[in-house]
Design an enzyme around this catalytic site. Structure first.
Site, short mmCIF file in Angstrom:
data_model
loop_
_atom_site.label_atom_id
_atom_site.label_comp_id
_atom_site.label_asym_id
_atom_site.label_seq_id
_atom_site.Cartn_x
_atom_site.Cartn_y
_atom_site.Cartn_z
N TYR A 173 0.85 -1.19 0.00
CA TYR A 173 0.00 0.00 0.00
C TYR A 173 0.88 1.24 0.00
CZ TYR A 173 -4.90 -1.36 0.47
OH TYR A 173 -6.16 -1.80 0.21
N GLU A 219 -0.58 4.89 -0.39
CA GLU A 219 -1.34 6.13 -0.55
C GLU A 219 -0.46 7.33 -0.32
OE1 GLU A 219 -4.86 3.44 0.64
OE2 GLU A 219 -2.71 3.54 1.02
N ASP A 228 -7.53 14.98 -23.68
CA ASP A 228 -7.48 13.54 -23.44
C ASP A 228 -6.83 12.90 -24.66
OD1 ASP A 228 -7.96 10.84 -23.18
OD2 ASP A 228 -10.04 11.04 -22.53
N THR A 287 -4.17 7.22 -21.30
CA THR A 287 -3.94 5.86 -20.83
C THR A 287 -2.51 5.49 -21.20
OG1 THR A 287 -4.86 5.00 -22.89
CG2 THR A 287 -6.34 5.09 -20.98
N LYS A 340 -3.12 1.18 -25.25
CA LYS A 340 -3.49 1.67 -26.58
C LYS A 340 -2.23 1.88 -27.43
CE LYS A 340 -7.87 3.77 -25.12
NZ LYS A 340 -7.79 3.99 -23.66
N ARG A 370 -2.16 -1.59 -18.78
CA ARG A 370 -3.43 -0.89 -18.64
C ARG A 370 -3.34 0.06 -17.45
NH1 ARG A 370 -7.24 -2.76 -21.89
NH2 ARG A 370 -8.82 -1.62 -20.72
#
Length: 494
Positions: free
Chosen positions: A82, A84, A259, A288, A291, A297
């Site tokens: 983790y 954060e 975008d 992203t 693509k 991903r």
């Protein structure tokens, strides 16, 4: 002639290809054996997925093939941590290695795209867009309001002041490209959270040409006066002049958010430069990392110095714990994209899209805008008497994987659609060149010409269809010939 696989395929590194393939094969065999010992059905599905991808013409514009190095990076113990917060400022102890991974990924992103700041934590494109939207709101609305009220943090506000601020945050305006014109769900489509966050309007394309009309966008912006002007697309087969979009944004006092999820690889590979490169012109750019960028991903946000502090608070503002193993894979993919071979690959993607479009045009198949100058070809299937859903299904029967897509003013709506969206990044990664893409166009036309809707006059189905006997097998066999000449992950054996 096929493109040179050594410059395009993610499976062939600059070093010794045979040794690399042998090492990757051993790694995957060992991994699958471990998986199989716990849940054999998952191992079997994983093997089958590779077999299916090897035996299909993948033309989905939003899909590609990541290198073995990228894929293997995701399967590590970095997944167990983790983290954060952000680099050097975590809410958990023991994140020094995550800091290294995130720093390396952000460094590669800044250098690759020439951006002042990069944030590599978003799990997906929609997460990246949410971070961007809320960073813009925090910078343009929240920060000035806090200053006016003499507060440093929202927790310092009274309940009445907080209610006033919440109302202001929830009543801002966004102008984005409409879905049928080629925009994305996250650009203000009402069923999407972006359409619920903002008072939203859409701009479209010229109804006669299908091209963006910058004067019409400017007129809409002057009338609507949005806080956020969104540019970019998911199904628009042309380039965009982002300098003009910035001029429009500046005129009305809007923040320009671009975008570039679909065409980031063409930006990274310097196919799009100058006014067509969004990063120098946008206040905030999202993408992203799969693509056309050919990574794992995930998502990413690039920003100017003005918006960087708010973007950097993506966690906890929008995101939870970052996926450290995926950030590591982003770092590897971005390092790959900084190599000269990636520029050759990106140019081949664009050249192949032109070859695919030319293949359709000479066979009298209708294309939205009459062609392409990016990586997307949008085929209007109404001339075949089909809906997009029927065309998508018939092509899949023949081993050609596409996705149905709306076209401007689509009479069949967003579910059945009237179009098929085709992209060239994935097959270019396999080594396809112009001749192969011309053959792909021929095979697609053959399938659609031999497909008919089911039903009778007055009750023709928009979903059911019938393929002429033998068409699917014949086309699938022809597709297999193309695929066998351009193998996926050559030398990789399981």
């Amino acid at each position: 002639m096929a493109a040179d696989p050594s410059s395009t395929s993610p499976s062939v590194p600059a070093a010794d290809g045979a040794d690399y393939a042998d090492t990757a094969s051993a790694a995957y065999r060992a991994a699958l054996q471990v998986i199989e010992s716990v849940e054999p059905r998952v191992a079997a599905a994983t093997r089958k997925e590779l077999a299916d991808q090897r035996d299909s013409l993948k033309l989905i514009a939003s899909e590609n093939y990541a290198s073995p190095a990228v894929l293997l990076t995701m399967g590590t113990w970095l997944s167990d941590k983790y983290a954060e917060g952000t680099i050097g400022h975590r809410f958990y102890a023991g994140c020094q290695n995550v800091d290294t991974v995130e720093s390396v990924a952000a460094e590669h992103a800044r250098e690759l795209f020439g951006a002042p700041y990069a944030y590599v934590q978003p799990h997906s494109g929609i997460d990246a867009n949410l971070v961007a939207f809320w960073a813009i709101l925090a910078t343009r609305v929240e920060a000035p309001e806090l200053a006016n009220l003499g507060a440093k943090h929202v927790n310092d506000l009274s309940e009445a002041d907080w209610e006033t601020l919440r109302n202001k945050l929830g009543n801002q305006r966004l102008l984005g490209m409409s879905l049928d014109a080629g925009g994305h769900l996250t650009h203000g489509f009402r069923p999407n959270i972006s359409g619920k966050m903002f008072h939203q309007r859409s701009y479209g394309t010229n109804p006669e040409t299908g091209f963006l009309d910058y004067d019409a966008v400017a007129a809409a912006a002057r009338e609507f006066k949005p806080l956020v002007l969104v540019a970019g697309y998911s199904a628009y087969p042309r380039r965009v002049n982002f300098a003009k979009m910035r001029e429009i944004a500046d005129e009305v006092g809007a923040t320009l958010m671009v975008d570039m999820a679909h065409f980031a690889g063409l930006v990274a590979g310097k196919v799009f430069t100058g006014d067509e490169d969004p990063v120098p012109h946008a206040h905030v750019t999202t993408t992203t990392t799969h693509k056309s960028l050919r990574g794992p991903r995930g998502g990413m946000v690039l920003a100017t110095e003005e918006y960087a502090p708010a973007v950097d608070k993506g966690c906890p503002m929008v995101l939870g714990g970052p996926l450290s193993h995926v950030m590591a894979a982003k770092a590897v993919a971005l390092a790959e994209a900084r190599q000269p071979a990636f520029g050759k690959y990106a140019q081949q993607v664009a050249d192949n899209a032109q070859a695919l479009a030319d293949g359709f045009i000479k066979r009298d198949a209708g294309l939205v805008t009459g062609g392409t100058d990016n990586h997307i070809v949008l085929l209007d299937v109404t001339s075949f008497g089909l809906t997009g859903r029927q065309a998508e299904s018939a092509l899949l029967d023949a081993g050609i994987v596409t996705n149905r897509n709306s076209i401007p003013a689509d009479p069949n709506g967003a579910w059945y659609t009237s179009g098929i969206r085709l992209g060239t990044p994935a097959l270019t990664s396999r080594g396809f060149g112009a001749d192969e893409f011309d053959r792909v166009a021929e095979l697609i036309v053959e399938v659609l010409s031999n497909t008919q809707p089911e039903g009778s006059a007055g009750s023709v189905s928009k979903a059911k269809y019938k393929l002429t006997d033998g068409t699917a097998d014949r086309v699938h066999a022809a597709a297999s010939e193309l695929l066998s000449a351009n193998p996926l992950y050559p030398g990789l054996t399981l």
